[in-house]
Design a protein around this motif. Sequence first.
Motif, PDB file in Angstrom:
ATOM      1  N   VAL A  75       0.836  -1.198   0.000  1.00 45.28           N
ATOM      2  CA  VAL A  75       0.000   0.000   0.000  1.00 45.28           C
ATOM      3  C   VAL A  75       0.878   1.258   0.000  1.00 45.28           C
ATOM      4  N   ALA A  76       1.899   1.266   0.838  1.00 48.82           N
ATOM      5  CA  ALA A  76       2.765   2.443   0.953  1.00 48.82           C
ATOM      6  C   ALA A  76       3.638   2.658  -0.272  1.00 48.82           C
ATOM      7  N   GLN A  77       4.171   1.587  -0.821  1.00 51.14           N
ATOM      8  CA  GLN A  77       5.174   1.716  -1.880  1.00 51.14           C
ATOM      9  C   GLN A  77       4.627   1.533  -3.287  1.00 51.14           C
ATOM     10  N   ALA A  78       3.536   0.810  -3.438  1.00 57.42           N
ATOM     11  CA  ALA A  78       2.967   0.590  -4.771  1.00 57.42           C
ATOM     12  C   ALA A  78       1.652   1.324  -4.965  1.00 57.42           C
ATOM     13  N   VAL A 114     -15.091  -2.157 -12.464  1.00 56.22           N
ATOM     14  CA  VAL A 114     -14.603  -3.050 -13.509  1.00 56.22           C
ATOM     15  C   VAL A 114     -13.906  -4.245 -12.872  1.00 56.22           C
ATOM     16  N   ALA A 115     -13.142  -3.970 -11.803  1.00 54.09           N
ATOM     17  CA  ALA A 115     -12.361  -5.036 -11.171  1.00 54.09           C
ATOM     18  C   ALA A 115     -12.117  -4.731  -9.700  1.00 54.09           C
ATOM     19  N   HIS A 116     -11.866  -5.794  -8.969  1.00 55.13           N
ATOM     20  CA  HIS A 116     -11.441  -5.723  -7.569  1.00 55.13           C
ATOM     21  C   HIS A 116     -10.063  -6.347  -7.463  1.00 55.13           C
ATOM     22  N   LEU A 117      -9.239  -5.796  -6.611  1.00 57.44           N
ATOM     23  CA  LEU A 117      -7.938  -6.383  -6.300  1.00 57.44           C
ATOM     24  C   LEU A 117      -7.898  -6.674  -4.814  1.00 57.44           C
ATOM     25  N   HIS A 118      -7.743  -7.954  -4.491  1.00 61.97           N
ATOM     26  CA  HIS A 118      -7.635  -8.405  -3.112  1.00 61.97           C
ATOM     27  C   HIS A 118      -6.164  -8.729  -2.860  1.00 61.97           C
ATOM     28  N   LEU A 119      -5.485  -7.911  -2.067  1.00 65.09           N
ATOM     29  CA  LEU A 119      -4.107  -8.222  -1.678  1.00 65.09           C
ATOM     30  C   LEU A 119      -4.172  -9.072  -0.422  1.00 65.09           C
ATOM     31  N   ILE A 120      -3.574 -10.252  -0.482  1.00 64.16           N
ATOM     32  CA  ILE A 120      -3.619 -11.203   0.624  1.00 64.16           C
ATOM     33  C   ILE A 120      -2.196 -11.425   1.135  1.00 64.16           C
ATOM     34  N   GLN A 121      -2.049 -11.402   2.451  1.00 63.57           N
ATOM     35  CA  GLN A 121      -0.747 -11.674   3.059  1.00 63.57           C
ATOM     36  C   GLN A 121      -0.317 -13.098   2.710  1.00 63.57           C
ATOM     37  N   ALA A 122       0.917 -13.251   2.210  1.00 67.37           N
ATOM     38  CA  ALA A 122       1.443 -14.585   1.873  1.00 67.37           C
ATOM     39  C   ALA A 122       1.295 -15.513   3.076  1.00 67.37           C
ATOM     40  N   GLY A 123       0.814 -16.713   2.814  1.00 69.83           N
ATOM     41  CA  GLY A 123       0.636 -17.709   3.859  1.00 69.83           C
ATOM     42  C   GLY A 123      -0.709 -17.665   4.556  1.00 69.83           C
ATOM     43  N   HIS A 124      -1.513 -16.630   4.307  1.00 70.74           N
ATOM     44  CA  HIS A 124      -2.828 -16.558   4.950  1.00 70.74           C
ATOM     45  C   HIS A 124      -3.734 -17.638   4.355  1.00 70.74           C
ATOM     46  N   PRO A 125      -4.507 -18.327   5.179  1.00 67.87           N
ATOM     47  CA  PRO A 125      -5.378 -19.403   4.677  1.00 67.87           C
ATOM     48  C   PRO A 125      -6.371 -18.958   3.608  1.00 67.87           C
ATOM     49  N   ARG A 126      -6.738 -17.702   3.603  1.00 71.11           N
ATOM     50  CA  ARG A 126      -7.717 -17.215   2.628  1.00 71.11           C
ATOM     51  C   ARG A 126      -7.244 -17.437   1.189  1.00 71.11           C
ATOM     52  N   TRP A 127      -5.941 -17.344   0.959  1.00 64.97           N
ATOM     53  CA  TRP A 127      -5.383 -17.546  -0.386  1.00 64.97           C
ATOM     54  C   TRP A 127      -5.762 -18.937  -0.909  1.00 64.97           C
ATOM     55  N   ALA A 128      -5.416 -19.958  -0.166  1.00 59.06           N
ATOM     56  CA  ALA A 128      -5.693 -21.332  -0.593  1.00 59.06           C
ATOM     57  C   ALA A 128      -7.187 -21.616  -0.640  1.00 59.06           C
ATOM     58  N   GLU A 129      -7.935 -21.072   0.305  1.00 58.94           N
ATOM     59  CA  GLU A 129      -9.381 -21.289   0.327  1.00 58.94           C
ATOM     60  C   GLU A 129     -10.044 -20.703  -0.925  1.00 58.94           C
ATOM     61  N   GLN A 130      -9.644 -19.511  -1.298  1.00 61.36           N
ATOM     62  CA  GLN A 130     -10.236 -18.855  -2.465  1.00 61.36           C
ATOM     63  C   GLN A 130      -9.912 -19.623  -3.749  1.00 61.36           C
TER      64      GLN A 130
END
Length: 138
Positions: A75-78, A114-130
């Motif tokens: 969020v801060a850098q990109a 038009v689009a949504h961007l979901h940034l997920i912390q690496a290793g968070h279970p939500r990534w694999a679940e989605q």
Amino acid sequence: MSEVTPPWAYETPEIRPHDPRLLLVAGTERARLAELLAPWLADGVEHVGSTAVPGLAAKPVIDLMASVRDLSAVVAQAGDGLAADGWCYVPPELDQRPWRRFFVKPDESGQHRVAHLHLIQAGHPRWAEQLAFRDALR
């Protein structure tokens, strides 16, 4: 996000028949996001949600998910680069999902998402679940 709430924030969802063109648009957006977010990506950028499932009726809004090493750093850098590419940041206090950082890309009129961007912390279970949910629907 500015003090004025944008029109897309109140847009009423409308389910439409599957539109295969959205798969192509998603591919273009994924490639662009992979470029913009490269320094922070952990597991890449994925097309998820109903538009990622061929044949499924859906809202015409592409959901993209990126696994990143540090949510705050992205969020801060990109943030400026994402904003220049049309993405609007939704602060966590408005999003109310502490496990992600959320951006919306409106159309040129600013009226529709038009689009949504979901940034997920690496290793968070939500990534694999989605991904598992998307793959099961496919």
